[in-house]
Design a protein around this motif. Structure first.
Motif, PDB file in Angstrom:
ATOM      1  N   ASN A  18     -16.566 -15.456  34.421  1.00  0.00           N
ATOM      2  CA  ASN A  18     -17.660 -14.898  35.229  1.00  0.00           C
ATOM      3  C   ASN A  18     -19.034 -15.289  34.685  1.00  0.00           C
ATOM      4  N   THR A  19     -19.206 -16.547  34.338  1.00  0.00           N
ATOM      5  CA  THR A  19     -20.453 -16.968  33.693  1.00  0.00           C
ATOM      6  C   THR A  19     -21.656 -17.004  34.627  1.00  0.00           C
ATOM      7  N   ALA A  20     -21.431 -17.032  35.931  1.00  0.00           N
ATOM      8  CA  ALA A  20     -22.554 -17.081  36.876  1.00  0.00           C
ATOM      9  C   ALA A  20     -23.232 -15.731  37.041  1.00  0.00           C
ATOM     10  N   SER A  21     -22.626 -14.675  36.528  1.00  0.00           N
ATOM     11  CA  SER A  21     -23.182 -13.334  36.690  1.00  0.00           C
ATOM     12  C   SER A  21     -24.536 -13.215  35.997  1.00  0.00           C
ATOM     13  N   ARG A  22     -25.439 -12.498  36.643  1.00  0.00           N
ATOM     14  CA  ARG A  22     -26.743 -12.201  36.054  1.00  0.00           C
ATOM     15  C   ARG A  22     -26.789 -10.768  35.521  1.00  0.00           C
ATOM     16  N   SER A  23     -25.648 -10.165  35.364  1.00  0.00           N
ATOM     17  CA  SER A  23     -25.576  -8.850  34.731  1.00  0.00           C
ATOM     18  C   SER A  23     -26.248  -8.911  33.361  1.00  0.00           C
ATOM     19  N   PRO A  24     -26.908  -7.850  32.931  1.00  0.00           N
ATOM     20  CA  PRO A  24     -27.543  -7.876  31.608  1.00  0.00           C
ATOM     21  C   PRO A  24     -26.552  -7.844  30.451  1.00  0.00           C
ATOM     22  N   TYR A  25     -25.297  -7.564  30.727  1.00  0.00           N
ATOM     23  CA  TYR A  25     -24.306  -7.438  29.659  1.00  0.00           C
ATOM     24  C   TYR A  25     -23.552  -8.756  29.474  1.00  0.00           C
ATOM     25  N   VAL A  26     -23.351  -9.116  28.228  1.00  0.00           N
ATOM     26  CA  VAL A  26     -22.453 -10.225  27.883  1.00  0.00           C
ATOM     27  C   VAL A  26     -21.411  -9.656  26.935  1.00  0.00           C
ATOM     28  N   ILE A  27     -20.160  -9.639  27.378  1.00  0.00           N
ATOM     29  CA  ILE A  27     -19.064  -9.068  26.603  1.00  0.00           C
ATOM     30  C   ILE A  27     -18.381 -10.183  25.821  1.00  0.00           C
ATOM     31  N   VAL A  28     -18.138  -9.924  24.536  1.00  0.00           N
ATOM     32  CA  VAL A  28     -17.480 -10.900  23.670  1.00  0.00           C
ATOM     33  C   VAL A  28     -16.261 -10.251  23.025  1.00  0.00           C
ATOM     34  N   CYS A  29     -15.150 -10.972  23.039  1.00  0.00           N
ATOM     35  CA  CYS A  29     -13.927 -10.481  22.389  1.00  0.00           C
ATOM     36  C   CYS A  29     -13.384 -11.592  21.499  1.00  0.00           C
ATOM     37  N   GLU A  30     -13.776 -11.560  20.218  1.00  0.00           N
ATOM     38  CA  GLU A  30     -13.385 -12.616  19.287  1.00  0.00           C
ATOM     39  C   GLU A  30     -11.945 -12.479  18.812  1.00  0.00           C
ATOM     40  N   HIS A  31     -11.421 -11.261  18.825  1.00  0.00           N
ATOM     41  CA  HIS A  31     -10.070 -11.009  18.309  1.00  0.00           C
ATOM     42  C   HIS A  31      -9.112 -10.691  19.453  1.00  0.00           C
ATOM     43  N   ALA A  32      -9.185 -11.515  20.504  1.00  0.00           N
ATOM     44  CA  ALA A  32      -8.459 -11.239  21.737  1.00  0.00           C
ATOM     45  C   ALA A  32      -6.994 -11.627  21.695  1.00  0.00           C
ATOM     46  N   SER A  33      -6.619 -12.527  20.775  1.00  0.00           N
ATOM     47  CA  SER A  33      -5.290 -13.133  20.831  1.00  0.00           C
ATOM     48  C   SER A  33      -4.615 -13.150  19.463  1.00  0.00           C
ATOM     49  N   SER A  34      -3.288 -13.060  19.487  1.00  0.00           N
ATOM     50  CA  SER A  34      -2.498 -13.196  18.255  1.00  0.00           C
ATOM     51  C   SER A  34      -1.879 -14.587  18.141  1.00  0.00           C
ATOM     52  N   PHE A  35      -2.292 -15.512  18.995  1.00  0.00           N
ATOM     53  CA  PHE A  35      -1.689 -16.841  19.061  1.00  0.00           C
ATOM     54  C   PHE A  35      -1.957 -17.646  17.799  1.00  0.00           C
ATOM     55  N   ILE A  36      -0.896 -18.174  17.210  1.00  0.00           N
ATOM     56  CA  ILE A  36      -0.982 -19.089  16.076  1.00  0.00           C
ATOM     57  C   ILE A  36      -0.353 -20.404  16.511  1.00  0.00           C
ATOM     58  N   PRO A  37      -1.118 -21.496  16.583  1.00  0.00           N
ATOM     59  CA  PRO A  37      -0.556 -22.777  17.016  1.00  0.00           C
ATOM     60  C   PRO A  37       0.630 -23.201  16.150  1.00  0.00           C
TER      61      PRO A  37
END
Length: 265
Positions: A18-37
């Motif tokens: 949803n990068t086109a949104s002009r909402s004032p909020y930018v949500i970040v989730c750095e620890h979203a995944s347990s994936f290990i390649p």
């Protein structure tokens, strides 16, 4: 920079929503995944251990997705385990590629050569933060107000010590925003909400808030929810709504007059 917006490209290190949104909020989730390649051979951990809270923030991505939907905001997430590279730590910090998480040793991170460490950083850590920086700078250039919000979860018991908080709001420069969000969450939930708990951003290494938020003069906080409260659909929905409403209250606060003390990671 051009005033026209071009959606940033997702990659193996960063995913944009949803990068086109002009909402004032930018949500970040750095620890979203347990994936290990596969090439990291599970970092020497059992599959079960890698999916525990040491490997990611359990339910955090589900929470972030709902909050972003309620606020119609952009959401930036990372598709790799924090054990491969912790994107919420400076790359110079030992915890960026942890050799131990809580009481668990991470064999695959022990005795890394400089080349192996550099490979991890250049593949996962730097592209994520370069992508987030470019996205935020584009919003600033287009005059879009930005309230940067990290979404995390925490385990009810850490190193044998119970944690009394249902949630926590973490911040450095954005004290007024953080306090307003915490008060609103406490009022709506009737539960204990920590201020810079369970982690104090002045004492613990942290990257996203000081590096991307404070040094740009943006309002910036982390919202942490105890992961057992997000384990059911009703609980997840409840805390997402509480968080979204609290962020709307916090977004109206003025920035503090001087952010300089918080501009270093």
């Amino acid at each position: 920079m051009s005033s026209e917006h071009t959606s940033p490209a997702c990659s193996e290190a960063i995913i944009f929503h949803n990068t086109a949104s002009r909402s004032p909020y930018v949500i970040v989730c750095e620890h979203a995944s347990s994936f290990i390649p596969d090439e990291y051979n599970g970092l020497g951990l059992s599959p079960q251990a890698a999916k525990e809270h040491i490997g990611w923030d359990i339910h955090a991505m589900n929470m972030a997705t709902i909050v972003a939907g309620l606020l119609d905001s952009p959401l930036i997430s990372a598709p790799v385990s924090r054990l491969v590279a912790d994107l919420n730590r400076p790359e110079t910090c030992q915890e960026c590629i942890p050799t131990r998480s809580e009481t668990t040793s991470v064999p695959g991170n022990l005795s890394l050569t400089l080349h192996e460490r550099e490979n991890r950083l250049s593949r996962w850590h730097r592209p994520f933060h370069q992508g987030l920086s470019t996205f935020l700078e584009d919003r600033i250039a287009r005059g879009i107000e930005t309230f940067l919000v990290g979404i995390h979860s925490f385990t009810p018991v850490y190193a044998g010590v119970p944690r009394p908080w249902a949630a926590g709001v973490l911040y450095r420069a954005s004290h007024l925003h953080g306090e307003t969000v915490a008060q609103a969450m406490e009022k709506q939930s009737g539960a204990l909400v920590g201020r810079n708990q369970p982690y104090d951003l002045w004492q613990h290494s942290n990257h996203t808030i000081p590096f991307h938020g404070d040094r740009r003069g943006l309002a910036a906080v982390i919202v942490e929810i105890r992961n057992d409260l997000l384990a059911t659909a009703p609980g997840l929905t409840r805390w997402a709504r509480i968080t979204a409403q609290a962020l709307q209250e916090g977004q109206t606060c003025p920035l503090p007059p001087d952010n300089t003390q918080a501009k270093t990671a």
